[in-house]
Design an enzyme around this catalytic site. Structure first.
Site: not given
Length: 520
Positions: A91, A464-465
């Site tokens: 991420y 969501y991310r």
């Protein structure tokens, strides 16, 4: 010396002034502005990290030092990118979204306070899952953590980014109970019952009086969290388990429809995840052991890998834990539902309190072996994830899989996907595995990711991310009523952080002075 990345409006001379101010406030041993330091804080799994180089980093050891760093950042209008341990791999890791930001590295802040009676813990950002596990074992505490697949990371950082674990406590953000936060002004605030002086209930009740702010600091850039309360799971009397395999891709519909009602009824409480064969195979072998052909793997290679490791097309692990009498009753219901879905194989297991703990995420043991999948393509491996929220419905899950699998084949990539049961939703986690040493492969990632976002948007599904590269893209898909949610977020941002110094661009939330940096 390499070119030093600078944030908008800051000169190299001014950056030197910032560095000297940090050194005076924190000490030179906590300030890192060399070329090597900057490289250390880059994204280790970057597809293209050109836009995410930091100007340097500071590593405070106390809340007071965090406050001092924030006040200096305000004085110089220097963007800060807070990290807990920088292990948010896939991420963005420790890299800032806005190039030229200073990384606020809180990995040295490692205090733990545990309430054994209530099963709550108060942690600082630098407390990793291994740290908390060691603390629990050293103090012989009868509790289990919920751990993610990458337990190198921070307990706090994982929860604040809505990370997931395996047990009934696996939705970590929902188990946050009270925060201490340094606001962008440098002021310190505590949420919930922590706002009441000397309250013994800070980690017991999450709301206090008035608005509940815990979730406002999840995935946001409204402040720097320095302490977090968390609920932990009582060590159960028994844990009953089954590891199940299904033979065909189309079995996904039957699996979801059989188990989703039990998840909604809280009979199946674990955050179980239906994963395809590559989720396991990529931790046991590498692609070059099976083929040297480019493009997505053919069915003949997939069949050979599955046969070698005894894998179904889909696999699912389920655990039921608690008081033995209750767990046995729940397990019988879950087992009947699994049997009705026509599985290929079922492997059952039983653990009772007092027996040696198995080294897996189901028992609150930190693990890192799932990260082995980054080596699938060889070279300097990595991955990023595309993870939309979808309805908890078998037909919706199967159709989402079929669309996504077709895209993987179109872009010549090997499919690793899973479907995680929430209580009323599912998270469709799709891992894009790659080698950083393969330019041709890397060039596919960005158009592939954007295509998946567009496909999901057509269905009304949103992530969501997401990775740093796609925060603006994903935030832009939440567009109801003329981007009303983004406007609300940025109104709060400007009110709390008028100089726009805390993590500009995080989750697509930009301060007014930097909104020209918004990407697409």
């Amino acid at each position: 010396m390499a070119d030093i990345p600078l944030p908008p409006g800051l000169t190299e001379a001014r950056l030197t002034d910032v560095q000297r101010a940090f050194e005076r406030a924190l000490g030179a041993d906590k300030v890192f502005f060399t070329d090597l330091d900057r490289t250390t804080y880059e994204d280790k799994f970057a597809v293209d990290d050109a836009g995410h180089h930091p100007a340097g980093a500071v590593a405070p050891e106390s809340v007071e030092e965090v406050q001092a760093a924030v006040r200096i950042a305000n004085q110089y209008r220097m963007p800060l990118w807070p990290i807990s341990r920088g292990k948010n791999l896939g991420y963005g890791g420790s890299a800032p979204l806005l190039a030229g930001s200073v990384v606020l590295d809180m990995s040295r802040m490692k205090q733990i306070a545990f309430d054994e009676q209530m099963g709550t813990v108060l942690v600082e950002p630098g407390v990793g899952f291994y740290d908390l596990y060691d603390y629990i074992k050293a103090n012989d505490l009868p509790f289990w953590m919920s751990t993610p697949g990458n337990s190198w990371g921070s307990v706090m950082g994982n929860a604040l980014d809505r990370g997931m674990g395996y047990t009934a406590y696996g939705e970590h953000a929902k188990n946050i109970m009270g925060l201490e936060v340094v606001l962008p002004s440098g002021e310190l605030v505590r949420t919930g019952m922590g706002a009441f002086s000397d309250a013994p209930t800070w980690q017991n009740y999450g709301f206090g009086f008035g608005p509940g702010w815990d979730q406002m600091f999840v995935q946001s850039n409204f402040g720097v969290v320095t302490k977090m309360g968390l609920w932990l799971m009582q060590e159960p009397e028994v844990q009953l388990g089954m590891d199940v395999e299904w033979d065909k891709p189309e079995d996904l519909k039957a699996i979801v429809d059989a188990l989703a009602p039990l998840r909604r009824e809280r009979i199946m409480t674990s955050h179980s995840s239906i994963g395809n064969w590559l989720r396991v195979a990529s931790t046991l072998t590498t692609r070059d052991q099976w083929t040297d052909k480019p493009g997505a793997l053919g069915d003949d290679v997939i069949d050979a890998i599955r046969k070698q490791f005894g894998l179904g097309w889909w696999g699912l692990s389920i655990r039921v834990a608690g008081r033995e009498e209750v767990a046995k009753a729940q397990y019988a219901i879950v087992k009947a539902a699994v049997d009705a879905s026509d599985p290929m194989s079922i492997r059952e297991s039983t653990w009772r309190k007092g027996e040696p703990i198995r080294g897996d995420g189901w028992s609150g043991t930190p693990i890192t072996f799932p990260m082995q999948n980054a080596n699938w393509y060889g070279g300097r491996g990595g991955h990023i994830g595309f993870s939309p929220i979808i309805p908890q419905d078998g037909t919706a899950a199967l159709e989402q899989f079929q669309r996504t699998y077709a895209r993987y084949k179109e872009y010549g990539m090997d499919y690793q996907g899973s479907f995680v049961f929430g209580e009323r939703h599912m998270i469709n986690v799709n891992a894009m595995l790659f080698s950083q040493d393969d330019p041709e492969h890397l060039a596919k990632i960005d158009p592939f990711f954007r295509q998946l976002v567009a496909d999901a948007k057509e269905q009304g599904y949103g992530e969501y991310r997401t990775h740093l590269d796609y925060m603006d893209l994903v935030a832009g898909t939440y567009d109801w009523n003329g981007d009303a949610l983004r406007k609300l977020n940025e109104t709060v941002k400007d009110a709390l952080d008028p100089n726009g110094i805390i993590a500009p661009g995080k989750s697509g939330i930009w301060p007014s002075r930097l909104r020209g940096e918004r990407g697409a």
